[in-house]
Enzyme design. Structure first.
Site, PDB file in Angstrom:
ATOM      1  CG  ASP A  25      -1.989   2.817   8.764  1.00  0.00           C
ATOM      2  OD1 ASP A  25      -1.140   2.095   8.215  1.00  0.00           O
ATOM      3  OD2 ASP A  25      -2.306   2.695   9.967  1.00  0.00           O
ATOM      4  CE  LYS A 130       0.329   0.946  10.713  1.00  0.00           C
ATOM      5  NZ  LYS A 130      -0.863   1.008  11.554  1.00  0.00           N
ATOM      6  CB  CYS A 163      -1.386   4.535  12.911  1.00  0.00           C
ATOM      7  SG  CYS A 163      -2.673   3.322  13.266  1.00  0.00           S
TER       8      CYS A 163
HETATM    9  N1  TIU Z   1      -4.059   4.401  11.157  1.00  0.00           N
HETATM   10  C1  TIU Z   1      -4.634   4.740  12.296  1.00  0.00           C
HETATM   11  O1  TIU Z   1      -4.359   5.791  12.854  1.00  0.00           O
HETATM   12  N2  TIU Z   1      -5.635   3.890  12.795  1.00  0.00           N
HETATM   13  C2  TIU Z   1      -6.684   4.309  13.541  1.00  0.00           C
HETATM   14  O2  TIU Z   1      -7.499   3.504  13.978  1.00  0.00           O
HETATM   15  N3  TIU Z   1      -6.806   5.663  13.748  1.00  0.00           N
HETATM   16  C3  TIU Z   1      -7.840   6.320  14.322  1.00  0.00           C
HETATM   17  O3  TIU Z   1      -7.708   7.521  14.540  1.00  0.00           O
HETATM   18  N4  TIU Z   1      -8.964   5.673  14.600  1.00  0.00           N
END
Ligand code: TIU
Length: 230
Positions: A25, A130, A163
């Protein structure tokens, strides 16, 4: 046998091709003002620190012809893959699907959903879309890894305790040998990052290993990989 100095003990590299780099991400939605991370009230600038290190790792994998998987957290434009439990969370800011300065928040294909240019995937690198926090939830990641005979994963990206950790737990339960790269993962909360690294390697490596990128880079030099392939 190639060993990477790691915690809680050395991590043994598998034969070439069986180790994949997983980049979670690294998209504008989490890295830049106006995205999802910002909408949740976070200081997104904190995440920039890992970009050069992650680029080094990515380059090393590319030079050695090793497999790389990128993920993006995203939803379909009709949000049919976003349960109300996820849609309704958050504070006062923009919600998933709302229009922000980088397009609709966490919606696939919007400018904010793109991986940052420094780490943009090359043709041939897999990008897993995802809908959840973990990369194995409602994706074909497990099937792809099995198909390619991948057994070991280097886990990187953002955010460490959301994530990245969710993905590492999912992967560990599926039998993958996982190492979280300490300086290639970042959180909006430094104390959460630290706690995550500690909980991963506690209890004799209950979820896997952690190590700084340098310990891996020094063992991934092209001559070593070419030698071990022949
Ligand atoms: N990629 C991921 O970690 N999504 C989140 O929403 N992370 C947060 O820390 N908000």
């Amino acid at each position: 046998m190639v060993l990477i100095s790691a915690q809680p003990y050395d991590y043994e590299l598998p034969p070439p091709g069986c180790l994949a780099l997983i980049i979670i991400d690294m998209q504008r939605d989490f890295m830049e003002p106006g995205g999802f991370g910002d909408a949740l009230g976070n200081n997104v600038a904190l995440l920039q620190a890992i970009v050069p290190t992650l680029k080094q790792l990515l380059d090393a994998f590319r030079v050695n012809g090793l497999p790389v998987f990128h993920t993006i957290e995203c939803h379909r434009p009709d949000l049919s893959d976003c349960p109300p439990s996820k849609l309704n969370r958050g504070g006062e800011g923009l919600k998933i699907g709302d229009r922000g300065p980088m397009g609709r928040i966490l919606v696939v294909g919007e400018p904010g959903n793109a991986i940052i240019p420094e780490l943009a995937p090359l043709p041939g690198e897999t990008v897993i879309e995802k809908p959840g926090k973990g990369a194995f939830c409602r994706t074909n990641l497990e099937a792809l890894l099995q198909e390619k005979g991948i057994t070991h994963l280097l886990i990187t990206g953002v955010t460490t305790e959301v994530c990245v950790q969710t993905t590492m737990r999912e992967a560990n339960d599926r039998g993958f040998e996982c190492l979280m790269v300490e300086d290639a993962t970042e959180s909006y909360f430094p104390e959460f990052k630290q706690a995550t690294l500690e909980m991963v390697r506690a209890q004799g490596g209950i979820l896997g290993w952690t190590a700084p990128a340098e310990n891996i880079l020094s063992k991934l030099s092209k001559p070593t990989s070419v030698e071990s392939r022949t």
